[in-house]
Design a protein around this motif. Sequence first.
Motif, PDB file in Angstrom:
ATOM      1  N   VAL A  87       0.830  -1.197   0.000  1.00 24.78           N
ATOM      2  CA  VAL A  87       0.000   0.000   0.000  1.00 24.78           C
ATOM      3  C   VAL A  87       0.868   1.252   0.000  1.00 24.78           C
ATOM      4  O   VAL A  87       0.572   2.238  -0.668  1.00 24.78           O
ATOM      5  N   LEU A  88       1.983   1.192   0.746  1.00 18.59           N
ATOM      6  CA  LEU A  88       2.779   2.404   0.935  1.00 18.59           C
ATOM      7  C   LEU A  88       3.846   2.617  -0.140  1.00 18.59           C
ATOM      8  O   LEU A  88       4.321   3.733  -0.320  1.00 18.59           O
ATOM      9  N   ARG A  89       4.198   1.569  -0.883  1.00 18.99           N
ATOM     10  CA  ARG A  89       5.291   1.678  -1.854  1.00 18.99           C
ATOM     11  C   ARG A  89       5.112   2.833  -2.837  1.00 18.99           C
ATOM     12  O   ARG A  89       6.030   3.643  -3.017  1.00 18.99           O
ATOM     13  N   PRO A  90       3.934   2.981  -3.451  1.00 19.55           N
ATOM     14  CA  PRO A  90       3.787   4.095  -4.405  1.00 19.55           C
ATOM     15  C   PRO A  90       3.921   5.463  -3.736  1.00 19.55           C
ATOM     16  O   PRO A  90       4.320   6.429  -4.381  1.00 19.55           O
ATOM     17  N   LEU A  91       3.620   5.529  -2.441  1.00 16.37           N
ATOM     18  CA  LEU A  91       3.649   6.825  -1.753  1.00 16.37           C
ATOM     19  C   LEU A  91       5.069   7.260  -1.392  1.00 16.37           C
ATOM     20  O   LEU A  91       5.288   8.399  -0.998  1.00 16.37           O
ATOM     21  N   VAL A  92       6.036   6.350  -1.470  1.00 18.89           N
ATOM     22  CA  VAL A  92       7.418   6.728  -1.135  1.00 18.89           C
ATOM     23  C   VAL A  92       8.295   6.669  -2.388  1.00 18.89           C
ATOM     24  O   VAL A  92       9.522   6.563  -2.296  1.00 18.89           O
ATOM     25  N   GLY A  93       7.668   6.713  -3.568  1.00 17.82           N
ATOM     26  CA  GLY A  93       8.442   6.660  -4.809  1.00 17.82           C
ATOM     27  C   GLY A  93       9.175   5.342  -4.964  1.00 17.82           C
ATOM     28  O   GLY A  93      10.214   5.271  -5.608  1.00 17.82           O
ATOM     29  N   ALA A  94       8.648   4.280  -4.335  1.00 19.99           N
ATOM     30  CA  ALA A  94       9.177   2.921  -4.450  1.00 19.99           C
ATOM     31  C   ALA A  94      10.575   2.749  -3.871  1.00 19.99           C
ATOM     32  O   ALA A  94      11.208   1.715  -4.063  1.00 19.99           O
ATOM     33  N   ARG A  95      11.094   3.760  -3.173  1.00 26.54           N
ATOM     34  CA  ARG A  95      12.455   3.607  -2.623  1.00 26.54           C
ATOM     35  C   ARG A  95      12.434   2.711  -1.399  1.00 26.54           C
ATOM     36  O   ARG A  95      11.796   3.039  -0.401  1.00 26.54           O
ATOM     37  N   PRO A  96      13.177   1.592  -1.445  1.00 25.07           N
ATOM     38  CA  PRO A  96      13.167   0.659  -0.319  1.00 25.07           C
ATOM     39  C   PRO A  96      13.569   1.314   1.005  1.00 25.07           C
ATOM     40  O   PRO A  96      12.976   1.006   2.035  1.00 25.07           O
ATOM     41  N   SER A  97      14.526   2.237   0.991  1.00 18.93           N
ATOM     42  CA  SER A  97      14.973   2.835   2.257  1.00 18.93           C
ATOM     43  C   SER A  97      13.847   3.643   2.889  1.00 18.93           C
ATOM     44  O   SER A  97      13.691   3.658   4.104  1.00 18.93           O
ATOM     45  N   ARG A  98      13.056   4.306   2.069  1.00 16.67           N
ATOM     46  CA  ARG A  98      11.969   5.117   2.611  1.00 16.67           C
ATOM     47  C   ARG A  98      10.773   4.260   2.992  1.00 16.67           C
ATOM     48  O   ARG A  98       9.948   4.650   3.813  1.00 16.67           O
ATOM     49  N   LEU A  99      10.688   3.090   2.345  1.00 17.61           N
ATOM     50  CA  LEU A  99       9.570   2.204   2.647  1.00 17.61           C
ATOM     51  C   LEU A  99       9.708   1.632   4.056  1.00 17.61           C
ATOM     52  O   LEU A  99       8.708   1.327   4.706  1.00 17.61           O
ATOM     53  N   LEU A 100      10.938   1.503   4.558  1.00 20.68           N
ATOM     54  CA  LEU A 100      11.130   0.874   5.871  1.00 20.68           C
ATOM     55  C   LEU A 100      10.419   1.643   6.986  1.00 20.68           C
ATOM     56  O   LEU A 100       9.564   1.070   7.666  1.00 20.68           O
ATOM     57  N   PRO A 101      10.732   2.934   7.223  1.00 21.22           N
ATOM     58  CA  PRO A 101      10.033   3.634   8.306  1.00 21.22           C
ATOM     59  C   PRO A 101       8.539   3.768   8.039  1.00 21.22           C
ATOM     60  O   PRO A 101       7.724   3.657   8.958  1.00 21.22           O
ATOM     61  N   ALA A 102       8.171   3.994   6.769  1.00 17.41           N
ATOM     62  CA  ALA A 102       6.752   4.159   6.448  1.00 17.41           C
ATOM     63  C   ALA A 102       5.989   2.875   6.752  1.00 17.41           C
ATOM     64  O   ALA A 102       4.901   2.903   7.332  1.00 17.41           O
ATOM     65  N   SER A 103       6.579   1.714   6.383  1.00 20.94           N
ATOM     66  CA  SER A 103       5.903   0.440   6.626  1.00 20.94           C
ATOM     67  C   SER A 103       5.821   0.125   8.112  1.00 20.94           C
ATOM     68  O   SER A 103       4.839  -0.473   8.566  1.00 20.94           O
ATOM     69  N   ALA A 104       6.861   0.495   8.864  1.00 15.54           N
ATOM     70  CA  ALA A 104       6.831   0.244  10.304  1.00 15.54           C
ATOM     71  C   ALA A 104       5.644   0.995  10.920  1.00 15.54           C
ATOM     72  O   ALA A 104       4.848   0.417  11.671  1.00 15.54           O
ATOM     73  N   LEU A 105       5.496   2.262  10.557  1.00 11.43           N
ATOM     74  CA  LEU A 105       4.385   3.054  11.092  1.00 11.43           C
ATOM     75  C   LEU A 105       3.044   2.535  10.569  1.00 11.43           C
ATOM     76  O   LEU A 105       2.063   2.425  11.313  1.00 11.43           O
ATOM     77  N   GLY A 106       3.002   2.204   9.281  1.00  6.37           N
ATOM     78  CA  GLY A 106       1.772   1.692   8.684  1.00  6.37           C
ATOM     79  C   GLY A 106       1.345   0.382   9.331  1.00  6.37           C
ATOM     80  O   GLY A 106       0.155   0.166   9.604  1.00  6.37           O
ATOM     81  N   GLY A 107       2.311  -0.500   9.598  1.00  7.76           N
ATOM     82  CA  GLY A 107       2.010  -1.776  10.252  1.00  7.76           C
ATOM     83  C   GLY A 107       1.461  -1.549  11.650  1.00  7.76           C
ATOM     84  O   GLY A 107       0.479  -2.182  12.063  1.00  7.76           O
ATOM     85  N   ALA A 108       2.095  -0.615  12.383  1.00 17.37           N
ATOM     86  CA  ALA A 108       1.630  -0.301  13.736  1.00 17.37           C
ATOM     87  C   ALA A 108       0.192   0.208  13.683  1.00 17.37           C
ATOM     88  O   ALA A 108      -0.665  -0.227  14.466  1.00 17.37           O
ATOM     89  N   ALA A 109      -0.090   1.103  12.737  1.00 17.07           N
ATOM     90  CA  ALA A 109      -1.438   1.662  12.622  1.00 17.07           C
ATOM     91  C   ALA A 109      -2.451   0.564  12.282  1.00 17.07           C
ATOM     92  O   ALA A 109      -3.516   0.477  12.894  1.00 17.07           O
ATOM     93  N   LEU A 110      -2.082  -0.308  11.326  1.00 16.48           N
ATOM     94  CA  LEU A 110      -3.017  -1.348  10.892  1.00 16.48           C
ATOM     95  C   LEU A 110      -3.348  -2.310  12.040  1.00 16.48           C
ATOM     96  O   LEU A 110      -4.502  -2.662  12.264  1.00 16.48           O
ATOM     97  N   LEU A 111      -2.323  -2.718  12.789  1.00 14.57           N
ATOM     98  CA  LEU A 111      -2.569  -3.695  13.848  1.00 14.57           C
ATOM     99  C   LEU A 111      -3.319  -3.058  15.021  1.00 14.57           C
ATOM    100  O   LEU A 111      -4.178  -3.703  15.634  1.00 14.57           O
ATOM    101  N   LEU A 112      -3.001  -1.810  15.325  1.00 10.03           N
ATOM    102  CA  LEU A 112      -3.763  -1.104  16.373  1.00 10.03           C
ATOM    103  C   LEU A 112      -5.231  -1.032  15.970  1.00 10.03           C
ATOM    104  O   LEU A 112      -6.125  -1.308  16.761  1.00 10.03           O
TER     105      LEU A 112
END
Lengths: 267, 333
Positions: free
Chosen positions: B267-292
């Motif tokens: 879900v977040l990959r297109p929002l960070v321009g597909a850069r793997p380094s930027r996907l890491l923090p975004a996915s961590a936060l996104g995962g936390a939000a989804l599970l909460l």
Amino acid sequence: MSLLAVRDLSVALGKRAVLNGIDLTVESGECVGLIGPNGAGKSTFLKAILGQAPGAGDIRLGDAESRTMSALERARIAAYLPQEREVHWPVSVEVLVGLGRAFGRSAVAAPSAKDQALIEAAMERMAVTGLRHRRATELSGGERARVLIARALAQDTPLLLADEPTAGLDPSHQIALMATFSDLAREGRSVVACLHEISLAARWCDRIVVLNEGRIVADGPPATVLTDELMRTVYGVEIHRADSAQGLVVLPTALSETEGNDRPDGA
Amino acid sequence: MSERTRFHLLIGVLALVVLLLFGLSLLTGPAATGFFDAFAGLFSDDRGTLALIMQEIRLPRAILAAAIGATLGLSGAALQGYLRNPLAEPGLLGISASASLGAVLALYTGFAAAFPLGLPLAALAGAVVAVLIVQALAGLSGNVLTIILAGVAVSSFAGAMTSLALNLSPNPFAALEIVFWMLGSLNDRSMTHVWLSLPVMIVGWAMLAALARPLDVLTLGEQAAQSMGVDMGRVRFLAVFGTAASVGAATAVAGAIGFVGLIVPHVLRPLVGARPSRLLPASALGGAALLLAADIAVRIVAPARDLKIGVLTALIGAPFFLWLVFRYRRTLV
């Protein structure tokens, strides 16, 4: 001191000997065309120089032995353009070329002014500045090839190892690329490029190294190396050879009647 | 707006969403609590009922949901980048399955009942064994394909052993307990679970975060990455052991929770321009939000039925996975 010095290099992949007793020295300012038939060991040779293929013998990059250097130390001396033009994620062209400046920098840091200038210069050089915001996975084959070369140029190393950089480019971009390599050599850098287009190698390289069955069978200026005899024994082809105002013209014209290597017609 | 500003904005928004959901999670539960009373109870020194509910039940639950969600999102993004496979997820290396097996064995043998931390410790041990086997199978020069195959082998074996434990379980209650545990839940977790798992997860996060730059470069494939100064041995170590530590610890306290690690990076990959380094923090936060959010949902949707969070994420995740496959099929044609 030479930039690259290979002594008695042998590489075996599995039980098959791919390279046998290779000796090669490359000085600063040379544009070297590495030619030879399919399977001659050209790609393996480039990988061995970068410590990516196991082998016996000495490989000196700059003033150190390649295999004892860290990946980062090698990256400061040699940039490499692999034959496979992999791009796994739809990152923008600008980001992709910027990867050439990524080493040794933290992921959160923005590129320095010097990095940014090198990235811009590399894009300019390969005429991909206009593609800056396009996704790298959605480019045409030729555009992608040029973007990946720009990435290697952004690395700003004294040595560039390019594996079939001209494959898939149209004639104008092939010529532009070879002219760029030639310019890099004028600037004191060195280029070692595996090439299948003999005519490009003859016209643009200062020096031709011919690999055949894992050995160097000829090494010298195009005019002395690219003889009828050599092309017949190594490639099994006849050539048309002429001197023009632009330099040497070598054009494969027909399969030889005499024995060649792996003749496509099985003769 | 520059690409960099947009990224910072995205991280800011995601962090805000996580904070809001964290607060909402603290306010959700069977005991009716006023907004201000609840937060007063969180910091109160008296041992009243409200303080106990807030400090001993809801706080650990919210912390675990956020931390485990972050783990799943982060490790999913890291593994997709490392394996350069958009369908990779934390379960791929066999770590979830083996941690589950460890937990199941603890339940089966009564080790879990013997002392409170028996189950999570056994699950962590399972994760450690899995990662050692994967690493040994892949060998020194192991490439990506070998790692995937080793992970699949370990996963299948752990799954088979879990089935065997179920098959031989002494009574239906033991079997039910095992099955319920495997569905994944954050019910009745205490601060002890937080103290056990959070430090291990943080070590895992640190290792995965160190992959940021190498993963960017790996966009160009392994050969190019190596030539650009990436030490592939180190990258593999960080990816495998970082996943093992964080996902192992997460599975140890909450059971196997699927699909979060697969969906969030997509879900977040297109929002960070597909850069793997930027996907890491975004996915961590996104995962936390989804599970909460999922953990709040299971408490609101069916408060009396103890709906398992792993069931909910699978319910949302499986159709999404189908859609993903459909989309890739179209691009592959």
